[in-house]
Write an enzyme that holds these catalytic residues in place. Structure first.
Site, PDB file in Angstrom:
ATOM      1  N   LYS A 222      -3.875  -2.586  -3.382  1.00  0.00           N
ATOM      2  CA  LYS A 222      -3.541  -1.851  -2.159  1.00  0.00           C
ATOM      3  C   LYS A 222      -4.752  -1.054  -1.659  1.00  0.00           C
ATOM      4  O   LYS A 222      -5.018  -1.008  -0.457  1.00  0.00           O
ATOM      5  CB  LYS A 222      -2.350  -0.922  -2.399  1.00  0.00           C
ATOM      6  CG  LYS A 222      -1.958  -0.194  -1.131  1.00  0.00           C
ATOM      7  CD  LYS A 222      -0.596   0.403  -1.152  1.00  0.00           C
ATOM      8  CE  LYS A 222      -0.323   1.076   0.194  1.00  0.00           C
ATOM      9  NZ  LYS A 222       0.979   1.720   0.246  1.00  0.00           N
ATOM     10  N   GLU A 232      -3.317   0.043   9.897  1.00  0.00           N
ATOM     11  CA  GLU A 232      -2.474  -1.150  10.017  1.00  0.00           C
ATOM     12  C   GLU A 232      -2.630  -1.865  11.360  1.00  0.00           C
ATOM     13  O   GLU A 232      -1.664  -2.113  12.078  1.00  0.00           O
ATOM     14  CB  GLU A 232      -0.999  -0.775   9.778  1.00  0.00           C
ATOM     15  CG  GLU A 232      -0.144  -1.981   9.432  1.00  0.00           C
ATOM     16  CD  GLU A 232       1.258  -1.599   8.988  1.00  0.00           C
ATOM     17  OE1 GLU A 232       1.399  -1.058   7.886  1.00  0.00           O
ATOM     18  OE2 GLU A 232       2.199  -1.846   9.755  1.00  0.00           O
TER      19      GLU A 232
HETATM   20  N1  GLY Z   1       4.044   0.209   1.879  1.00  0.00           N
HETATM   21  C1  GLY Z   1       3.271  -0.494   2.813  1.00  0.00           C
HETATM   22  C2  GLY Z   1       2.064   0.247   3.273  1.00  0.00           C
HETATM   23  O1  GLY Z   1       1.728   1.287   2.731  1.00  0.00           O
HETATM   24  O2  GLY Z   1       1.420  -0.183   4.196  1.00  0.00           O
END
Ligand code: GLY
Length: 358
Positions: A222, A232
């Site tokens: 992540k 995002e």
């Molecule tokens: N849980 C997805 C994100 O943090 O983008």
């Protein structure tokens, strides 16, 4: 003790690990070097279960807000109560905020920290597996609106994350398994070796070293993604794998399915769509096997209809003017952002439903 660091254009996050049993003093040390006298936000259940451990930190805190981790309380009303409590405690720009709890409490606590006095320093201490492997990293904060989850929020990465797997000792089994679904998601997105570690671990009786290794590997995957795309705009959407169907199933089941259970089923449903578009035909079977091994549901009964799911997809934050961006797992470590028009989505739905009904 291990340390990791991720730097994005906006901030740096340091991840530290500690044992609560053998390193009590280390735990208290975390409240030094600029983290003295924080404003504490703590999950009420964690406060009850870990009272002895938390008491010294509470005694020296600038203020305290205890919150019940209930989805209906994750709203602007609670956020406003936290702000009022910060104001009543008379905290300043240089007062750090420390949030101790699962994803829900961390999300709203981090939002209070990112907005009160236009932003305070933040440390997150996740206490659930789901929060340790995913929610604590990457800076998403949020509250729900009546219509949908996490509709209002900010990107505010924590300056420090403290991972103490001992908190998992008091986590209910069902919640632990919910975290396993997010681990499967991460393994599918970016690191199949996580799956091998998971297969070697006794899920009913996990040992701390194995679980810590898995947590840190998930955070590495992540961390790599959010370092590239904190806000995002592209790649980070991959982390929503399983969530378009998952969130819809969670709502359609009126929250009888937990978030992790629904995401696990979402992985399966989204793999069905990928197969329909040329993805690995064996993947849905492999995902089903993993869900079964983890004791997670592998199907839903007929109370969830395709029409209902289709209506609920509209709330997905990846919805655009004429369609939706899906994250489809074509294979291990080959998840693709795929734009589906309403027509393409309608054609894919029967495949999803037939797989979920087994
Ligand atoms: N849980 C997805 C994100 O943090 O983008």
């Amino acid at each position: 003790m291990m340390n990791f660091e991720w730097n994005t254009a906006m901030s740096a996050t340091t991840v530290r690990t500690c044992s609560l049993k053998t390193e009590q003093s280390v735990w208290l040390n975390e409240f030094s070097d600029g983290w003295e006298h924080p404003f504490l936000i703590i999950d009420s259940e964690v406060r009850r279960l870990w009272d002895n451990l938390l008491q010294p930190a509470i005694m020296s805190a600038s203020g305290l807000y205890i919150m019940e981790a209930r989805e209906v309380l994750k709203n602007t009303f609670t956020l406003s109560r936290i702000w009022d409590s910060m104001s009543a405690a008379g905290i300043h720009r240089d007062t750090p905020v420390v949030v101790i709890g699962g994803g829900l409490v961390c999300d709203i606590g981090a939002m209070a920290a990112s907005t009160y006095l236009r932003g305070l320093r933040l440390m997150l201490v996740p206490t659930t597996l789901l929060c340790m492997v995913d929610a604590c990293l990457g800076g998403k904060t949020g509250v729900n609106l009546a219509s949908a989850k996490n509709q209002v929020g900010t990107f505010n990465p924590a300056e420090k994350i403290l991972i103490a797997p001992d908190f998992l000792d008091t986590l209910p089994n069902r919640e632990f398994k919910s975290g396993i679904a997010e681990i499967l998601k991460t393994a599918l997105i970016g690191d199949r070796s996580i799956l091998e570690l998971l297969e070697r671990m006794d899920i009913e009786n996990p040992d701390k070293n194995s679980i810590l290794k898995i947590i840190l590997k998930c955070l590495e995957v992540k961390g790599g993604i959010v370092t590239e795309d904190l806000r995002e705009t592209g790649k980070r959407m991959l982390l929503n794998l399983g969530h378009t169907i998952g969130h819809a199933l969670e709502s359609a089941s009126e929250f009888r399915l937990s978030h992790g259970e629904a995401v696990g089923l979402g992985l399966l449903g989204e793999a069905a769509i990928a197969v329909n578009r040329g993805g690995n035909r064996d993947l849905p079977g492999e995902i089903r096997g993993m869900l079964k091994q983890a004791g997670l549901p592998t199907g839903v009964n007929d109370m969830v209809s395709g029409e209902k799911l289709s209506r609920l997809f509209k709330r997905d934050k990846k919805t655009r003017r004429n369609g939706r961006i899906w994250v489809l797992p074509f294979d291990w470590c080959d998840c693709r952002l795929t734009y589906l028009t309403p027509d393409q989505e309608e054609k894919a739905l029967p495949f999803v439903m037939s797989l979920l009904r087994v």
